[in-house]
Design an enzyme around this catalytic site. Structure first.
Site, PDB file in Angstrom:
ATOM      1  N   TYR A 139       0.457  -2.469 -11.893  1.00 43.40           N
ATOM      2  CA  TYR A 139      -0.919  -2.731 -12.316  1.00 43.40           C
ATOM      3  C   TYR A 139      -1.179  -2.151 -13.709  1.00 43.40           C
ATOM      4  CZ  TYR A 139      -0.835  -3.471  -7.323  1.00 43.40           C
ATOM      5  OH  TYR A 139      -0.476  -3.892  -6.065  1.00 43.40           O
ATOM      6  N   GLU A 179       5.165  -6.014   2.022  1.00 46.09           N
ATOM      7  CA  GLU A 179       4.793  -6.500   0.690  1.00 46.09           C
ATOM      8  C   GLU A 179       4.571  -5.345  -0.291  1.00 46.09           C
ATOM      9  OE1 GLU A 179       2.183 -10.372   2.227  1.00 46.09           O
ATOM     10  OE2 GLU A 179       1.143  -8.531   1.681  1.00 46.09           O
ATOM     11  N   CYS A 227     -13.781   0.122 -28.461  1.00 44.32           N
ATOM     12  CA  CYS A 227     -15.151   0.603 -28.668  1.00 44.32           C
ATOM     13  C   CYS A 227     -15.924   0.716 -27.365  1.00 44.32           C
ATOM     14  CB  CYS A 227     -15.865  -0.323 -29.644  1.00 44.32           C
ATOM     15  SG  CYS A 227     -15.039  -0.287 -31.222  1.00 44.32           S
ATOM     16  N   GLU A 228     -15.445   1.592 -26.491  1.00 44.75           N
ATOM     17  CA  GLU A 228     -16.155   1.918 -25.255  1.00 44.75           C
ATOM     18  C   GLU A 228     -15.865   3.371 -24.924  1.00 44.75           C
ATOM     19  OE1 GLU A 228     -16.410  -0.410 -21.850  1.00 44.75           O
ATOM     20  OE2 GLU A 228     -15.947  -2.308 -22.849  1.00 44.75           O
ATOM     21  N   GLY A 247       4.316  -3.350  -3.650  1.00 45.03           N
ATOM     22  CA  GLY A 247       4.252  -3.612  -5.084  1.00 45.03           C
ATOM     23  C   GLY A 247       4.483  -2.298  -5.810  1.00 45.03           C
ATOM     24  N   ARG A 248       3.452  -1.454  -5.747  1.00 46.87           N
ATOM     25  CA  ARG A 248       3.469  -0.178  -6.457  1.00 46.87           C
ATOM     26  C   ARG A 248       4.711   0.649  -6.145  1.00 46.87           C
ATOM     27  NH1 ARG A 248      -1.427   2.238  -7.764  1.00 46.87           N
ATOM     28  NH2 ARG A 248      -2.340   0.904  -6.158  1.00 46.87           N
ATOM     29  N   ARG A 251      -6.219   1.364 -15.498  1.00 44.97           N
ATOM     30  CA  ARG A 251      -6.399   2.139 -14.269  1.00 44.97           C
ATOM     31  C   ARG A 251      -7.214   3.431 -14.438  1.00 44.97           C
ATOM     32  NH1 ARG A 251      -2.984   4.077 -11.313  1.00 44.97           N
ATOM     33  NH2 ARG A 251      -3.783   3.234  -9.371  1.00 44.97           N
ATOM     34  N   GLY A 255       0.793  -1.229   0.000  1.00 42.42           N
ATOM     35  CA  GLY A 255       0.000   0.000   0.000  1.00 42.42           C
ATOM     36  C   GLY A 255       0.821   1.273   0.000  1.00 42.42           C
TER      37      GLY A 255
HETATM   38  N1  LLP Z   1      -0.138  -7.448  -0.362  1.00 42.96           N
HETATM   39  C1  LLP Z   1      -1.399  -7.849  -0.660  1.00 42.96           C
HETATM   40  C2  LLP Z   1      -1.990  -8.947   0.094  1.00 42.96           C
HETATM   41  C3  LLP Z   1      -2.102  -7.226  -1.701  1.00 42.96           C
HETATM   42  O1  LLP Z   1      -3.332  -7.630  -1.998  1.00 42.96           O
HETATM   43  C4  LLP Z   1      -1.498  -6.167  -2.422  1.00 42.96           C
HETATM   44  C5  LLP Z   1      -2.218  -5.482  -3.499  1.00 42.96           C
HETATM   45  C6  LLP Z   1      -0.180  -5.785  -2.078  1.00 42.96           C
HETATM   46  C7  LLP Z   1       0.455  -6.445  -1.035  1.00 42.96           C
HETATM   47  C8  LLP Z   1       0.578  -4.716  -2.804  1.00 42.96           C
HETATM   48  O2  LLP Z   1       0.008  -3.450  -2.694  1.00 42.96           O
HETATM   49  P1  LLP Z   1       0.831  -2.176  -3.232  1.00 42.96           P
HETATM   50  O3  LLP Z   1       2.071  -2.059  -2.420  1.00 42.96           O
HETATM   51  O4  LLP Z   1       1.134  -2.393  -4.674  1.00 42.96           O
HETATM   52  O5  LLP Z   1      -0.077  -1.027  -3.024  1.00 42.96           O
HETATM   53  N2  LLP Z   1      -5.060  -2.673  -9.186  1.00 42.96           N
HETATM   54  C9  LLP Z   1      -5.027  -1.620  -8.190  1.00 42.96           C
HETATM   55  C10 LLP Z   1      -4.272  -2.026  -6.950  1.00 42.96           C
HETATM   56  C11 LLP Z   1      -4.782  -3.319  -6.345  1.00 42.96           C
HETATM   57  C12 LLP Z   1      -3.927  -3.789  -5.181  1.00 42.96           C
HETATM   58  C13 LLP Z   1      -4.226  -5.192  -4.838  1.00 42.96           C
HETATM   59  N3  LLP Z   1      -3.459  -5.707  -3.762  1.00 42.96           N
HETATM   60  C14 LLP Z   1      -4.438  -0.368  -8.820  1.00 42.96           C
HETATM   61  O6  LLP Z   1      -4.135  -0.365 -10.012  1.00 42.96           O
HETATM   62  O7  LLP Z   1      -4.318   0.663  -8.153  1.00 42.96           O
END
Ligand code: LLP
Length: 434
Positions: free
Chosen positions: A390, A276, A361-362, A278-279, A316, A242
């Site tokens: 993402y 964890e 086409c949307e 990601g982003r 997104r 997050g």
């Molecule tokens: N851990 C778990 C259990 C998760 O479900 C997620 C993301 C993360 C870690 C990593 O979160 P991050 O650090 O990337 O914020 N598609 C959406 C985001 C969905 C996130 C899903 N879970 C977007 O494009 O903003």
């Protein structure tokens, strides 16, 4: 733009590290995701270092960006991985991940996926329900294995993320409430095959403040204290992901801010820490290159740049109303440091208000609406920034559009890390069934 960014303008041209973005667009075609290896390494190091006081294990969230070459690059930096499916486990292992650094979340793990993860002896199952824990116990016992489990706590905390990506509230499908978690952990002490050793959180994505982490950790600490009083050995805390990035180019909360905010909670717990992200690691490490196919102005005063990237390439904007900066790859005055959503004019630049749309086409097929951009002509290349998380992973073949190419830049070198799909690729699995 952030001066230390690996994406910067020099003499009117956008560069990714030492490679002009225009030459990548020419060489590999568009649409095309362009990742910076230096940015990936830098951001991995930055978040690892922010949590170094606890020697936290960084488990990169594979769902944010799952290209094998990128997973390998991160594994080489020492990264572990957060997975949510057998497919992601398969990918991570194919990239060379160490199973001892893999944690597995998700509300719907199937028997087959559980068996696979047990065979590979992953680090932690992050369990989201009593039924799931019971199945893991059954399968593990049958296989003669014992696995480490963390209970994903649903702390009923609002992380302030988009409603579709907020996961820590009581009305979502995620995790287990504190009272049920306390009972389940005690009960499961007698179950074969599972050793409940941790509490896992993931509150939502992205989270632009520290308060939700603090509110949730308050509950985690109370739960761990309660469990320890009942002789349950909880010695791992997983804070989830997050961690935010700046989509505007402006100031944004840093990993060190999150680390500082959670430190008083982690202080006395004496737990190993897992995060964890990601982003934070992948999001700002890539852009999406696209070209203007047509300009179009309608009778009703609207101007459109019709581009070769569409909602199937980057979902997104339409799915979350997400804002991504977009700017021409050639721009004699560079790019403004910050672009805010809704800005109709940009000081120091001549701009026009356009909708940046794709060929799908949307009506929801757009990358930006009513966006101030320097006038672009047919054939001009545009960069969509902060597209590394993402982006590709949520792409699809909708409208039978091939998935875009992915390119990794490292210094002055660049290479294809996934070729653009061909029309033949699109029909191949079905053709063999004809
Ligand atoms: N851990 C778990 C259990 C998760 O479900 C997620 C993301 C993360 C870690 C990593 O979160 P991050 O650090 O990337 O914020 N598609 C959406 C985001 C969905 C996130 C899903 N879970 C977007 O494009 O903003």
């Amino acid at each position: 733009m952030n001066p230390e960014s690996q994406f910067h303008y020099r003499n009117g041209a956008l560069y990714c590290e030492s490679v002009p973005a225009a030459s990548i667009a020419d060489h590999y075609g568009t649409p095309c995701y362009v990742y910076s290896a230096a940015a990936l390494r830098e951001r991995f190091a930055r978040i690892r270092d922010a949590f170094s006081r606890w020697d936290a294990l960084v488990c990169f969230s594979v769902k944010s960006c799952s290209n094998l070459s990128i997973l390998r690059l991160l594994a080489q930096q020492g990264s572990g991985f957060d997975i949510v499916s057998g497919g992601e486990l398969y990918r991570a292992l194919a990239a060379g991940a160490d199973p001892a650094k893999i944690v597995y979340a998700g509300v719907g793990k199937t028997r087959e996926e559980i068996e696979y993860a047990l065979r590979e002896n992953i680090y932690f199952f992050n369990v989201e329900s009593r039924a799931e824990l019971a199945l893991i116990s059954e399968v593990a016992a049958r296989m003669g294995a014992t696995c480490r489990v963390a209970i994903r706590l649903n702390p009923d905390v609002d992380a302030g993320a988009h409603e579709k990506t907020t996961t820590g509230k009581g009305n979502t499908k995620f995790g287990i409430g504190a009272s049920e978690a306390a009972l389940l952990v005690q009960e499961a002490a007698d179950w074969p095959g599972v050793a409940v050793r941790g509490i896992h959180l993931h509150l939502g994505s992205p989270i632009y403040e520290t308060a939700p982490y603090e509110a949730a950790l308050e509950k985690v600490v109370a739960l761990i204290v309660r469990l320890r009083e009942r002789a349950c050995q909880i010695d791992h805390v997983n804070l989830g992901g997050g961690y935010a990035i700046s989509y505007t180019g402006g100031e944004v909360i840093e990993p060190s801010d999150y680390a500082r905010a959670v430190s008083s909670y982690l202080e006395n717990l004496d737990c190993a820490v897992i995060i964890e992200p990601g982003r934070y690691i992948s999001g700002s490490s890539a852009l999406l290159l696209t070209r203007v196919i047509y300009r179009k102005q309608n009778d009703y005063g609207k101007s459109f740049l019709i581009c070769d990237a569409a909602m199937n390439d980057l979902l997104r904007p339409t799915l979350y109303d997400a804002f991504h900066r977009i700017w021409p790859v050639q721009s004699k005055d560079g790019m403004p440091a910050v672009i805010e959503p809704g800005e109709r004019e940009i000081q120091g630049f001549t701009t026009e208000l356009v909708d940046v749309v794709g060929p799908v086409c949307e009506t929801g097929d757009y990358l930006a609406r009513q966006r101030a951009l320097p006038p672009a002509r047919r054939g001009d290349a545009l960069a969509v920034f902060n597209a590394g998380a993402y982006g590709f992973t949520m792409s699809s073949n909708y409208n039978s559009r091939p998935r875009p190419a992915e390119v990794l830049v490292d210094g002055s070198g660049h290479r294809l890390i996934r070729p653009r799909q061909s029309w033949a690729d699109l029909i191949e699995p079905e053709r063999t069934c004809l």
